[in-house]
Structure formats: structure tokens, C-alpha cells
Design a protein around this motif. Structure first.
Motif, PDB file in Angstrom:
ATOM      1  N   ASN A  86      44.316  36.148  31.640  1.00  0.00           N
ATOM      2  CA  ASN A  86      43.386  35.281  32.043  1.00  0.00           C
ATOM      3  C   ASN A  86      44.383  33.998  32.908  1.00  0.00           C
ATOM      4  N   LEU A  87      43.883  33.931  34.017  1.00  0.00           N
ATOM      5  CA  LEU A  87      44.777  33.081  34.927  1.00  0.00           C
ATOM      6  C   LEU A  87      43.775  31.876  35.127  1.00  0.00           C
ATOM      7  N   ILE A  88      43.645  30.889  34.501  1.00  0.00           N
ATOM      8  CA  ILE A  88      43.162  29.793  34.744  1.00  0.00           C
ATOM      9  C   ILE A  88      44.306  28.642  34.935  1.00  0.00           C
ATOM     10  N   THR A  89      44.315  28.148  36.179  1.00  0.00           N
ATOM     11  CA  THR A  89      45.265  27.134  36.764  1.00  0.00           C
ATOM     12  C   THR A  89      44.828  26.040  37.453  1.00  0.00           C
ATOM     13  N   ARG A 124      27.242  57.573  42.176  1.00  0.00           N
ATOM     14  CA  ARG A 124      26.893  56.210  42.589  1.00  0.00           C
ATOM     15  C   ARG A 124      28.057  55.077  42.421  1.00  0.00           C
ATOM     16  N   PRO A 125      28.148  54.397  43.379  1.00  0.00           N
ATOM     17  CA  PRO A 125      29.288  53.175  42.923  1.00  0.00           C
ATOM     18  C   PRO A 125      28.602  52.298  42.134  1.00  0.00           C
ATOM     19  N   VAL A 126      29.464  51.776  41.022  1.00  0.00           N
ATOM     20  CA  VAL A 126      29.127  50.734  40.089  1.00  0.00           C
ATOM     21  C   VAL A 126      30.266  49.684  40.443  1.00  0.00           C
ATOM     22  N   LEU A 127      30.005  48.643  40.622  1.00  0.00           N
ATOM     23  CA  LEU A 127      31.011  47.500  41.288  1.00  0.00           C
ATOM     24  C   LEU A 127      31.056  46.334  40.161  1.00  0.00           C
ATOM     25  N   LEU A 128      32.190  46.256  39.410  1.00  0.00           N
ATOM     26  CA  LEU A 128      32.239  45.487  38.319  1.00  0.00           C
ATOM     27  C   LEU A 128      33.147  44.106  38.744  1.00  0.00           C
ATOM     28  N   VAL A 129      32.701  42.974  38.600  1.00  0.00           N
ATOM     29  CA  VAL A 129      33.321  41.860  39.021  1.00  0.00           C
ATOM     30  C   VAL A 129      33.248  40.854  37.932  1.00  0.00           C
ATOM     31  N   PRO A 130      34.611  40.486  37.396  1.00  0.00           N
ATOM     32  CA  PRO A 130      34.844  39.848  36.276  1.00  0.00           C
ATOM     33  C   PRO A 130      34.552  38.371  36.444  1.00  0.00           C
ATOM     34  N   GLY A 131      34.696  37.572  35.356  1.00  0.00           N
ATOM     35  CA  GLY A 131      34.576  36.100  35.206  1.00  0.00           C
ATOM     36  C   GLY A 131      35.789  35.452  35.722  1.00  0.00           C
ATOM     37  N   TYR A 132      35.635  34.142  35.624  1.00  0.00           N
ATOM     38  CA  TYR A 132      36.776  33.048  35.970  1.00  0.00           C
ATOM     39  C   TYR A 132      37.906  33.335  35.278  1.00  0.00           C
ATOM     40  N   GLY A 133      38.954  33.509  36.119  1.00  0.00           N
ATOM     41  CA  GLY A 133      40.167  33.825  35.376  1.00  0.00           C
ATOM     42  C   GLY A 133      40.730  35.179  35.051  1.00  0.00           C
ATOM     43  N   ALA A 134      39.497  36.220  34.694  1.00  0.00           N
ATOM     44  CA  ALA A 134      39.985  37.339  34.423  1.00  0.00           C
ATOM     45  C   ALA A 134      39.986  38.438  35.509  1.00  0.00           C
ATOM     46  N   GLY A 135      40.703  39.517  35.266  1.00  0.00           N
ATOM     47  CA  GLY A 135      41.016  40.372  36.097  1.00  0.00           C
ATOM     48  C   GLY A 135      40.175  41.758  36.020  1.00  0.00           C
ATOM     49  N   ALA A 136      40.686  42.880  36.595  1.00  0.00           N
ATOM     50  CA  ALA A 136      39.686  44.216  36.896  1.00  0.00           C
ATOM     51  C   ALA A 136      39.680  44.570  35.465  1.00  0.00           C
ATOM     52  N   GLY A 163      37.204  18.439  33.709  1.00  0.00           N
ATOM     53  CA  GLY A 163      38.470  18.045  34.041  1.00  0.00           C
ATOM     54  C   GLY A 163      39.461  17.858  32.723  1.00  0.00           C
ATOM     55  N   THR A 164      38.779  18.366  31.420  1.00  0.00           N
ATOM     56  CA  THR A 164      39.845  18.571  30.446  1.00  0.00           C
ATOM     57  C   THR A 164      40.326  20.140  30.287  1.00  0.00           C
ATOM     58  N   SER A 165      41.127  20.268  29.437  1.00  0.00           N
ATOM     59  CA  SER A 165      41.684  21.510  29.237  1.00  0.00           C
ATOM     60  C   SER A 165      40.908  22.282  28.003  1.00  0.00           C
ATOM     61  N   ASP A 166      39.823  21.628  27.349  1.00  0.00           N
ATOM     62  CA  ASP A 166      39.150  22.290  26.297  1.00  0.00           C
ATOM     63  C   ASP A 166      37.521  22.166  26.761  1.00  0.00           C
ATOM     64  N   TRP A 167      37.289  22.159  28.142  1.00  0.00           N
ATOM     65  CA  TRP A 167      35.852  22.200  28.272  1.00  0.00           C
ATOM     66  C   TRP A 167      35.172  23.492  27.842  1.00  0.00           C
ATOM     67  N   PHE A 168      35.821  24.733  27.755  1.00  0.00           N
ATOM     68  CA  PHE A 168      35.095  25.679  26.893  1.00  0.00           C
ATOM     69  C   PHE A 168      34.801  25.574  25.589  1.00  0.00           C
TER      70      PHE A 168
END
Length: 267
Positions: A181-184, A21-33, A148-153
């Protein structure tokens, strides 16, 4: 490692290994597989085909000057599912990856899915009188400037984020390329669009089993969002991972992997 081309001409990469059975994994903002590397072996050992997506502007996928919205991500998921001819798949999304899954369901329904799992993503990020489970401090009044700031997280809530060096080593040991993590600035419109969505009606209409999970010590929102979201759909359930933050699949990888394996086995 398949590469597919979306209907707007963007090349998307994914890792695709195993059978069943296929399990499709989708990452969050900026992250890769590779963000899902700690789940790969347990899912494959349980007899599943594991597909991990690099969304556009993330991982090894293309970085076009267009498409920075969640609806486009939903269509990207459809292009991938169609190109790989996935049927009976379980879609698993973490953070923005969960919103990507809901965007797909909103546009295309659940016809090719057997189940949905979300990992620490509230369906509505803006707090309101009827939904107090949004991003800490985010309201209609500050939505336009909040990210809009760099430290929203840096909310000052929840557990500490994973140590980058330790996480990098763990992901490489599991067969991934390490932490990335590619957040630009180019992707800020995507983050803003993501934050404006309300997926509660989509959750309510999903006609496959749904599991909503949360990190007990999420840095972004109260873990109670999981039970409140599951209550929207009689076919949904929820669970909270103790000792985990927003990146529960990295903080408690064994627990998350076991949860995914059990959910897929229940279908």
C-alpha cells in the motif's frame, strides 16, 4: 506482464493472463494489481482473460510529479484499454478503482465495455440531504481538511481491517507479490479530488449492465449505498457481501470471486 505508456508519458504496469472475455481489475487508493490476486484463479478458471492494473503511483507503475486527479486516472484506463485493444471487457473497480472506472465512462463511454462492477465505493462521498450514503462524517463544511490527518480511515465503524501478515501470506499463496500500500503525501491531492466527485449522473447514463456491491460492515459508508446507486439505472443491480468490510474482495474473496464469475457469465 505488459507495460504501456500513457499519452502523458507515464509507464503503467499490469498483470495480463488467461484467454477469453477480458476482465479488467482496478484496485483502490494506494493498492497495486496484486490486491486482486485472490480473484485471479477463479476468473481464469471460468475462462476469462484477467488484467490487473497498477495505477500510476501504485505498484510497479511510474510516479510522475503530475496527474493526481481522478480524470487523469480515467484517461490512464483508456490508454490501457486502447493499447491492449480490449473489446467487450468487464471493468471491475474497488474503492477509488470504481471512481476510476466511472471517470473512464464519463470521458469515453461504454463502447469497449460489456459490463461494470464496483466493489464498495459510494458514487458520492460527501454527505448531503439527498445522499446520506457518503463517507462517515464527511460534509461540504469539512471537506477541505477531512483527509489532512494520518488516521482519516479510522472511522470506528465496520469490521476490523485484515491482518497485514495474514493478508500478505494469502496474496503470495495466490500468486501475487503480497500486500502493498503506497499512500504518500504526494497523492493527497488525488484523494481530495476523489472525495469531491459525484458520479451519480455517470452511473445513470451507463448503457451496459452494472453491478454495485458493498461490504455489509464497511468502515467508510453505509452498505445501503449499493441499492441506492443501482436504483439510478434500470440496467443496474446491487448486492451486499455479509461479513465483509470495505475490502470485500479480501475479506470474502470466495464470495466476491463467485459474484464476478456469475456476473460475467450473465452477459
Amino acid at each position: 506482464m505488459p507495460t504501456i505508456t500513457t499519452n502523458d508519458g507515464v509507464r503503467l504496469h499490469c498483470d495480463d493472463e488467461g484467454e477469453g472475455r477480458p476482465v479488467l481489475l482496478v484496485p483502490g487508493y494506494g493498492a497495486g494489481a496484486d490486491d486482486w490476486a485472490l480473484q485471479w484463479a477463479p476468473l481464469r478458471a471460468a475462462g476469462h482473460r484477467v488484467i490487473s492494473l497498477d495505477p500510476r503511483w501504485q505498484g510497479r507503475s511510474g510516479r510522475p510529479a503530475w496527474g493526481q486527479r481522478i480524470a487523469r486516472r480515467g484517461k490512464d484506463l483508456d490508454d490501457l484499454i486502447t493499447a491492449l485493444d480490449l473489446r467487450g471487457a468487464v471493468a471491475v473497480g474497488q474503492s477509488m478503482g470504481a471512481s476510476t472506472v466511472w471517470a473512464y465512462v464519463s470521458l469515453f463511454g461504454c463502447g469497449r465495455l460489456a459490463g461494470i462492477v464496483t466493489v464498495d465505493q459510494t458514487p458520492k462521498m460527501v454527505n448531503s440531504p439527498d445522499w446520506p450514503y457518503g463517507f462517515y462524517g464527511l460534509t461540504d463544511g469539512n471537506l477541505g481538511t477531512f483527509f489532512g490527518t494520518s488516521d482519516w480511515f479510522a472511522t470506528g465503524r465496520g469490521r476490523s481491517w485484515p491482518d497485514p501478515a495474514e493478508l500478505d501470506a494469502a496474496l503470495k499463496a495466490a500468486g501475487g507479490r503480497g500486500a502493498g500500500n503506497l499512500i504518500t503525501p504526494e497523492t493527497l491531492p488525488l484523494l481530495l479530488d476523489h472525495s469531491r466527485q459525484d458520479w451519480r449522473d455517470t452511473v445513470a447514463r451507463a448503457d451496459v449492465p452494472v453491478l454495485i456491491t458493498a461490504g455489509a460492515e464497511s468502515q467508510f459508508w453505509p452498505a445501503e449505498h449499493a441499492a441506492a446507486t443501482a436504483a439510478l439505472n434500470p440496467g443496474a443491480d446491487s448486492t451486499v457481501f455479509e461479513g465483509a468490510g470495505h475490502t470485500a474482495h479480501l475479506d470474502r474473496p470466495d464470495a466476491v470471486s463467485a459474484c464476478l464469475v456469475a456476473f460475467v457469465a450473465s452477459l
